[in-house]
Design a protein around this motif. Structure first.
Motif, short mmCIF file in Angstrom:
data_model
loop_
_atom_site.label_atom_id
_atom_site.label_comp_id
_atom_site.label_asym_id
_atom_site.label_seq_id
_atom_site.Cartn_x
_atom_site.Cartn_y
_atom_site.Cartn_z
N MET A 107 36.61 60.25 28.06
CA MET A 107 37.94 59.62 28.05
C MET A 107 37.97 58.39 28.96
SD MET A 107 40.83 59.93 26.67
CE MET A 107 42.57 59.70 26.82
N MET A 108 37.43 58.55 30.17
CA MET A 108 37.39 57.44 31.12
C MET A 108 36.53 56.31 30.57
SD MET A 108 38.31 56.14 34.04
CE MET A 108 38.78 57.34 35.24
N ALA A 109 35.37 56.65 30.02
CA ALA A 109 34.46 55.64 29.46
C ALA A 109 35.17 54.84 28.37
CB ALA A 109 33.20 56.31 28.93
N LYS A 113 35.65 50.76 29.03
CA LYS A 113 34.56 50.01 28.39
C LYS A 113 34.94 48.55 28.13
CE LYS A 113 31.35 49.94 24.57
NZ LYS A 113 30.89 50.57 23.34
N ASN A 114 36.06 48.29 27.46
CA ASN A 114 36.44 46.91 27.13
C ASN A 114 36.79 46.08 28.36
OD1 ASN A 114 35.90 47.01 24.42
ND2 ASN A 114 38.00 47.52 23.83
N PRO A 115 37.61 46.60 29.29
CA PRO A 115 37.89 45.78 30.48
C PRO A 115 36.64 45.44 31.29
CG PRO A 115 39.45 47.62 30.33
CD PRO A 115 38.42 47.82 29.27
N ILE A 116 35.72 46.38 31.42
CA ILE A 116 34.50 46.09 32.19
C ILE A 116 33.62 45.10 31.46
CG2 ILE A 116 32.35 47.09 33.07
CD1 ILE A 116 33.99 49.55 33.86
N SER A 117 33.51 45.24 30.14
CA SER A 117 32.72 44.28 29.35
C SER A 117 33.28 42.87 29.50
CB SER A 117 32.70 44.69 27.88
OG SER A 117 32.02 45.91 27.71
N LYS A 118 34.59 42.73 29.41
CA LYS A 118 35.23 41.41 29.56
C LYS A 118 35.04 40.88 30.98
CE LYS A 118 38.58 41.69 25.89
NZ LYS A 118 39.72 42.38 25.41
#
Length: 131
Positions: A107-109, A113-118
């Motif tokens: 759930m956390m992943a 995922k998107n905010p960290i990738s950006k």
């Protein structure tokens, strides 16, 4: 969870790039527009926050001259690392790629995922003009 940023090519030597990223106060110039806080806590530790997110403290955990810098979570509930791989491809040409590694539940992943990738994409993109 493992994520990678796009590779960027900088018109700098690996040594110059490494020295820039080794000085943690320089990360302020790489932060996204939506940063709400940036504070150097120590020579190898800084705190930052993006709007709507909790404060994150990163500490320099490892530095391999001219090729790798590892920043890790310093406190908090999440354990993760942000790794900068620096590879000199020619004189005054260096490739940099960021890697994110952390152990999170599904759930956390999914949520981060998107905010960290950006975030990582912003860091490497801004390196082109900051270094």
């Amino acid at each position: 969870m493992k994520l990678e940023s796009p590779k960027v090519t900088l018109d700098q030597s690996a040594e110059t790039t490494f020295n820039f990223l080794s000085d943690i106060k320089n990360f302020e110039s790489l932060m996204p527009e939506n940063i709400s806080k940036f504070e150097v806590l120590d020579t190898d530790k800084f705190l930052f926050a993006l709007k709507g997110m909790p404060d994150i403290i990163l500490k320099k955990k490892e530095a391999v001259p001219h090729s790798k810098i590892v920043l890790g979570a310093a406190g908090g509930k999440l354990d993760f690392a942000l790794i900068a791989d620096i590879n000199e491809v020619a004189e005054q040409k260096t490739e940099v790629q960021l890697h994110f590694e952390g152990d999170f539940n599904a759930m956390m992943a999914m949520m981060i995922k998107n905010p960290i990738s950006k975030f990582m994409e912003t860091l490497v993109t801004k390196m082109k003009t900051a270094i």
